[in-house]
Design a protein around this motif. Structure first.
Motif, PDB file in Angstrom:
ATOM      1  N   ASP A 278       0.826  -1.212   0.000  1.00 18.43           N
ATOM      2  CA  ASP A 278       0.000   0.000   0.000  1.00 18.43           C
ATOM      3  C   ASP A 278       0.857   1.257   0.000  1.00 18.43           C
ATOM      4  OD1 ASP A 278      -2.331  -1.455  -0.027  1.00 18.43           O
ATOM      5  OD2 ASP A 278      -2.833  -1.087   2.081  1.00 18.43           O
ATOM      6  N   HIS A 279       1.905   1.251   0.788  1.00 18.32           N
ATOM      7  CA  HIS A 279       2.772   2.432   0.860  1.00 18.32           C
ATOM      8  C   HIS A 279       3.434   2.693  -0.487  1.00 18.32           C
ATOM      9  CE1 HIS A 279       5.280   5.512   2.645  1.00 18.32           C
ATOM     10  NE2 HIS A 279       6.265   5.011   1.929  1.00 18.32           N
ATOM     11  N   GLN A 280       3.889   1.641  -1.131  1.00 21.31           N
ATOM     12  CA  GLN A 280       4.548   1.809  -2.421  1.00 21.31           C
ATOM     13  C   GLN A 280       3.578   2.359  -3.462  1.00 21.31           C
ATOM     14  OE1 GLN A 280       5.973  -2.238  -2.703  1.00 21.31           O
ATOM     15  NE2 GLN A 280       8.084  -1.563  -2.437  1.00 21.31           N
ATOM     16  N   LYS A 281       2.309   1.947  -3.379  1.00 22.26           N
ATOM     17  CA  LYS A 281       1.323   2.376  -4.366  1.00 22.26           C
ATOM     18  C   LYS A 281       0.695   3.718  -4.014  1.00 22.26           C
ATOM     19  CE  LYS A 281      -0.005  -2.342  -5.461  1.00 22.26           C
ATOM     20  NZ  LYS A 281      -1.038  -3.349  -5.240  1.00 22.26           N
ATOM     21  N   LEU A 282       0.439   3.952  -2.734  1.00 24.95           N
ATOM     22  CA  LEU A 282      -0.383   5.090  -2.334  1.00 24.95           C
ATOM     23  C   LEU A 282       0.278   6.038  -1.352  1.00 24.95           C
ATOM     24  CD1 LEU A 282      -3.567   2.929  -1.669  1.00 24.95           C
ATOM     25  CD2 LEU A 282      -3.017   4.157  -3.767  1.00 24.95           C
ATOM     26  N   GLY A 283       1.410   5.674  -0.812  1.00 22.58           N
ATOM     27  CA  GLY A 283       2.014   6.424   0.279  1.00 22.58           C
ATOM     28  C   GLY A 283       2.493   7.807  -0.066  1.00 22.58           C
ATOM     29  N   HIS A 284       2.599   8.100  -1.340  1.00 19.87           N
ATOM     30  CA  HIS A 284       3.088   9.412  -1.768  1.00 19.87           C
ATOM     31  C   HIS A 284       2.128  10.004  -2.791  1.00 19.87           C
ATOM     32  CE1 HIS A 284       6.855   8.704   0.360  1.00 19.87           C
ATOM     33  NE2 HIS A 284       6.720   7.464  -0.038  1.00 19.87           N
ATOM     34  N   ASP A 285       0.864   9.925  -2.462  1.00 23.89           N
ATOM     35  CA  ASP A 285      -0.187  10.431  -3.356  1.00 23.89           C
ATOM     36  C   ASP A 285      -0.041   9.853  -4.762  1.00 23.89           C
ATOM     37  OD1 ASP A 285      -1.366  12.027  -1.359  1.00 23.89           O
ATOM     38  OD2 ASP A 285       0.125  13.593  -1.722  1.00 23.89           O
ATOM     39  N   GLY A 286       0.274   8.580  -4.826  1.00 20.84           N
ATOM     40  CA  GLY A 286       0.409   7.900  -6.112  1.00 20.84           C
ATOM     41  C   GLY A 286       1.762   8.090  -6.776  1.00 20.84           C
ATOM     42  N   GLY A 287       2.624   8.892  -6.162  1.00 21.16           N
ATOM     43  CA  GLY A 287       3.959   9.105  -6.720  1.00 21.16           C
ATOM     44  C   GLY A 287       4.907   7.988  -6.317  1.00 21.16           C
ATOM     45  N   PRO A 288       6.103   7.960  -6.889  1.00 23.20           N
ATOM     46  CA  PRO A 288       7.064   6.913  -6.553  1.00 23.20           C
ATOM     47  C   PRO A 288       7.534   7.013  -5.103  1.00 23.20           C
ATOM     48  CG  PRO A 288       8.098   8.571  -7.919  1.00 23.20           C
ATOM     49  CD  PRO A 288       6.635   8.906  -7.859  1.00 23.20           C
ATOM     50  N   CYS A 289       7.902   5.901  -4.567  1.00 19.18           N
ATOM     51  CA  CYS A 289       8.319   5.810  -3.173  1.00 19.18           C
ATOM     52  C   CYS A 289       9.844   5.906  -3.075  1.00 19.18           C
ATOM     53  CB  CYS A 289       7.827   4.500  -2.580  1.00 19.18           C
ATOM     54  SG  CYS A 289       8.074   4.403  -0.807  1.00 19.18           S
TER      55      CYS A 289
END
Length: 60
Positions: free
Chosen positions: A46-57
């Motif tokens: 989830d963090h990788q997909k959504l943790g940065h408002d959809g941006g890369p982690c």
């Protein structure tokens, strides 16, 4: 470079994996660790997909 939060989550996942390698675990302990592993894997995903408002982690 991975973001700080992802590094922290992956460190916790590594701790769970190492704990699962203990041959002296009871079935209850093993089940609890397996459940924690599943939750942590989902949290990381989830963090990788959504943790940065959809941006890369990643951080520079």
């Amino acid at each position: 470079m991975l973001c700080e939060e992802l590094e922290r989550l992956e460190s916790k996942l590594d701790e769970i994996i190492n704990a699962l390698e203990n041959p002296r675990l009871t079935e209850q302990q093993r089940k609890a660790l397996e459940d924690a592993y599943a939750r942590m894997s989902h949290t990381i995903s989830d963090h990788q997909k959504l943790g940065h408002d959809g941006g890369p982690c990643f951080e520079e």
